[in-house]
Design an enzyme around this catalytic site. Sequence first.
Site, PDB file in Angstrom:
ATOM      1  N   THR A 124      -1.506 -13.858  -9.690  1.00 20.04           N
ATOM      2  CA  THR A 124      -0.771 -13.116 -10.727  1.00 20.04           C
ATOM      3  C   THR A 124      -0.220 -11.821 -10.142  1.00 20.04           C
ATOM      4  O   THR A 124      -0.913 -11.137  -9.400  1.00 20.04           O
ATOM      5  CB  THR A 124      -1.718 -12.790 -11.896  1.00 20.04           C
ATOM      6  OG1 THR A 124      -2.324 -14.008 -12.324  1.00 20.04           O
ATOM      7  CG2 THR A 124      -0.977 -12.150 -13.061  1.00 20.04           C
ATOM      8  N   ALA A 135       5.047  -3.211   2.277  1.00 21.61           N
ATOM      9  CA  ALA A 135       5.772  -3.821   3.397  1.00 21.61           C
ATOM     10  C   ALA A 135       4.822  -4.277   4.501  1.00 21.61           C
ATOM     11  O   ALA A 135       5.137  -5.201   5.250  1.00 21.61           O
ATOM     12  CB  ALA A 135       6.795  -2.837   3.950  1.00 21.61           C
ATOM     13  N   THR A 136       3.678  -3.631   4.603  1.00 25.82           N
ATOM     14  CA  THR A 136       2.698  -4.057   5.607  1.00 25.82           C
ATOM     15  C   THR A 136       2.335  -5.522   5.363  1.00 25.82           C
ATOM     16  O   THR A 136       2.352  -6.351   6.291  1.00 25.82           O
ATOM     17  CB  THR A 136       1.426  -3.172   5.514  1.00 25.82           C
ATOM     18  OG1 THR A 136       1.804  -1.832   5.834  1.00 25.82           O
ATOM     19  CG2 THR A 136       0.333  -3.649   6.446  1.00 25.82           C
ATOM     20  N   HIS A 187       8.223   1.904  -2.497  1.00 29.33           N
ATOM     21  CA  HIS A 187       7.853   3.326  -2.589  1.00 29.33           C
ATOM     22  C   HIS A 187       8.645   4.213  -1.629  1.00 29.33           C
ATOM     23  O   HIS A 187       8.554   5.438  -1.676  1.00 29.33           O
ATOM     24  CB  HIS A 187       6.337   3.528  -2.424  1.00 29.33           C
ATOM     25  CG  HIS A 187       5.809   3.350  -1.039  1.00 29.33           C
ATOM     26  ND1 HIS A 187       5.700   4.388  -0.149  1.00 29.33           N
ATOM     27  CD2 HIS A 187       5.333   2.268  -0.388  1.00 29.33           C
ATOM     28  CE1 HIS A 187       5.174   3.944   0.985  1.00 29.33           C
ATOM     29  NE2 HIS A 187       4.946   2.659   0.869  1.00 29.33           N
ATOM     30  N   GLN A 205      12.997   1.260   6.505  1.00 29.30           N
ATOM     31  CA  GLN A 205      13.614   2.596   6.543  1.00 29.30           C
ATOM     32  C   GLN A 205      15.141   2.553   6.499  1.00 29.30           C
ATOM     33  O   GLN A 205      15.797   3.590   6.633  1.00 29.30           O
ATOM     34  CB  GLN A 205      13.140   3.383   7.775  1.00 29.30           C
ATOM     35  CG  GLN A 205      11.648   3.678   7.786  1.00 29.30           C
ATOM     36  CD  GLN A 205      11.188   4.580   6.644  1.00 29.30           C
ATOM     37  OE1 GLN A 205      11.999   5.215   5.952  1.00 29.30           O
ATOM     38  NE2 GLN A 205       9.880   4.645   6.422  1.00 29.30           N
ATOM     39  N   CYS A 226       0.172   5.708   8.490  1.00 33.29           N
ATOM     40  CA  CYS A 226      -0.907   4.750   8.722  1.00 33.29           C
ATOM     41  C   CYS A 226      -1.629   5.031  10.031  1.00 33.29           C
ATOM     42  O   CYS A 226      -2.786   4.708  10.196  1.00 33.29           O
ATOM     43  CB  CYS A 226      -0.362   3.339   8.761  1.00 33.29           C
ATOM     44  SG  CYS A 226       0.983   3.094   7.618  1.00 33.29           S
ATOM     45  N   SER A 286      10.160  -1.910   1.206  1.00 35.41           N
ATOM     46  CA  SER A 286       9.033  -1.318   0.484  1.00 35.41           C
ATOM     47  C   SER A 286       9.584  -0.427  -0.622  1.00 35.41           C
ATOM     48  O   SER A 286      10.381   0.476  -0.360  1.00 35.41           O
ATOM     49  CB  SER A 286       8.202  -0.489   1.467  1.00 35.41           C
ATOM     50  OG  SER A 286       7.055   0.005   0.830  1.00 35.41           O
TER      51      SER A 286
HETATM   52  N1  PMP Z   1       7.712  -0.495   8.325  1.00 32.17           N
HETATM   53  C1  PMP Z   1       8.210   0.745   8.436  1.00 32.17           C
HETATM   54  C2  PMP Z   1       9.377   0.967   9.351  1.00 32.17           C
HETATM   55  C3  PMP Z   1       7.657   1.803   7.716  1.00 32.17           C
HETATM   56  O1  PMP Z   1       8.155   3.031   7.840  1.00 32.17           O
HETATM   57  C4  PMP Z   1       6.557   1.546   6.865  1.00 32.17           C
HETATM   58  C5  PMP Z   1       5.911   2.667   6.078  1.00 32.17           C
HETATM   59  N2  PMP Z   1       5.385   3.712   6.862  1.00 32.17           N
HETATM   60  C6  PMP Z   1       6.087   0.225   6.772  1.00 32.17           C
HETATM   61  C7  PMP Z   1       6.687  -0.762   7.513  1.00 32.17           C
HETATM   62  C8  PMP Z   1       4.923  -0.121   5.899  1.00 32.17           C
HETATM   63  O2  PMP Z   1       5.253   0.061   4.559  1.00 32.17           O
HETATM   64  P1  PMP Z   1       4.130   0.094   3.441  1.00 32.17           P
HETATM   65  O3  PMP Z   1       3.649   1.489   3.356  1.00 32.17           O
HETATM   66  O4  PMP Z   1       4.858  -0.338   2.202  1.00 32.17           O
HETATM   67  O5  PMP Z   1       3.083  -0.869   3.835  1.00 32.17           O
END
Ligand code: PMP
Length: 368
Positions: free
Chosen positions: A233, A69-70, A197, A175, A320, A195
């Site tokens: 890819t 998602a980042t 995961h 979330q 992070c 995301s």
């Molecule tokens: N946005 C939110 C609200 C998140 O909680 C997170 C994950 N901590 C992310 C973005 C980033 O997701 P990812 O770990 O897949 O980069």
Amino acid sequence: MIYLDYTSTTPVDEEVLETYIKTTHNFFANTSSLHKLGQESNYMYEKASTQVKDILGLKNYNIVYTSNATEANNLGIYGIVNKYTTGKIITTKIEHPSVYEVMKSLEKKFEVIYLDVDEKGIINLEQLEKNIDNNTILVSIMWVNNIVGTIQPIEKVIEMLKKYKRAKLHVDAVQGICKIKPKFDFNEVDLFTFSTHKIYGPKGIGGLLYKKDLSLSHYLHGSNVQYGIKPGTFDLSLIVATTKAFKKYYPEVEKNHKDIENKFNYLYSKLEQVKKIHINTPKTNISHYIINISIPNNNGETIVHYLEQNDIYVSTGSACSSKLKKPEKTIYAMTNSIEYATSSIRISLSILTTYKELDQFLNIIKKY
Ligand code: PMP
């Protein structure tokens, strides 16, 4: 082991993993290859993408799969604003770093407004109304906050934005998706991210969904795969596994939320009885998946390690940024207290959490 860090990531669901492995065996060809095997892979890709969009009830949206998602937040935000040389962007003080730091990087070129939140972690809609104008090119507001679990009034933001056609709405839905039922229609959000995961799927995949009629500026350059926004890819198996996670968990949202709410209420009421604990997560407008607490005069990281010694796993906040040892910015924005913002830990729940685990956690935290 007691894992209470499901907001950071979830374990992979067995059926989702099985889908990943089967797809890897059966559809290894590159989706861009013109031959039959490639076209079979491409068919799976199209089918998987259509199913995700159908589950979310989306009409006229493109989906771009990213590594997480980042990356999806980065590509989406830059994709909108890089078409402009000037303009105003409105976001909040409590965004995840994958939005917040992008905004910081844009300050040189654009006017960036960071909305305050109240003591319950909710944005100030009046402040949004005061700041939004015809010069606004992007409004980026997260749906569910990853530190305290507060739900932002996206439906009200959508209403407000109707008068400002130029302003596009980006929502970090990481979330919220597959966890809570939205009060808004995704079709009214210009672009949003998820995301895999976080919803019992594998790591290494996230997604950006955006309205087909939006032309996004390209940050990466290469082939025209994935509309040229994330060229190159990709791993089809991750995509098919994502669809499997959506198929399994999206229809269960309300049932699972009820279960989480019960666990949340149980834990919350017990934590309220512990004098040294300050609970940062409010009782209303929340996802119930997260309870954030502070133990003043202690360091959040030290508490995390104390629990770890007892085989209990929680976070100080966003994985992070948790190594940076800075005051937690969401807690600070809500409480205006450095003390609460440096002594906080995040306990996050799942359908896999048991009451026995919560009792064991409570016993250990009381002894701290
Ligand atoms: N946005 C939110 C609200 C998140 O909680 C997170 C994950 N901590 C992310 C973005 C980033 O997701 P990812 O770990 O897949 O980069």
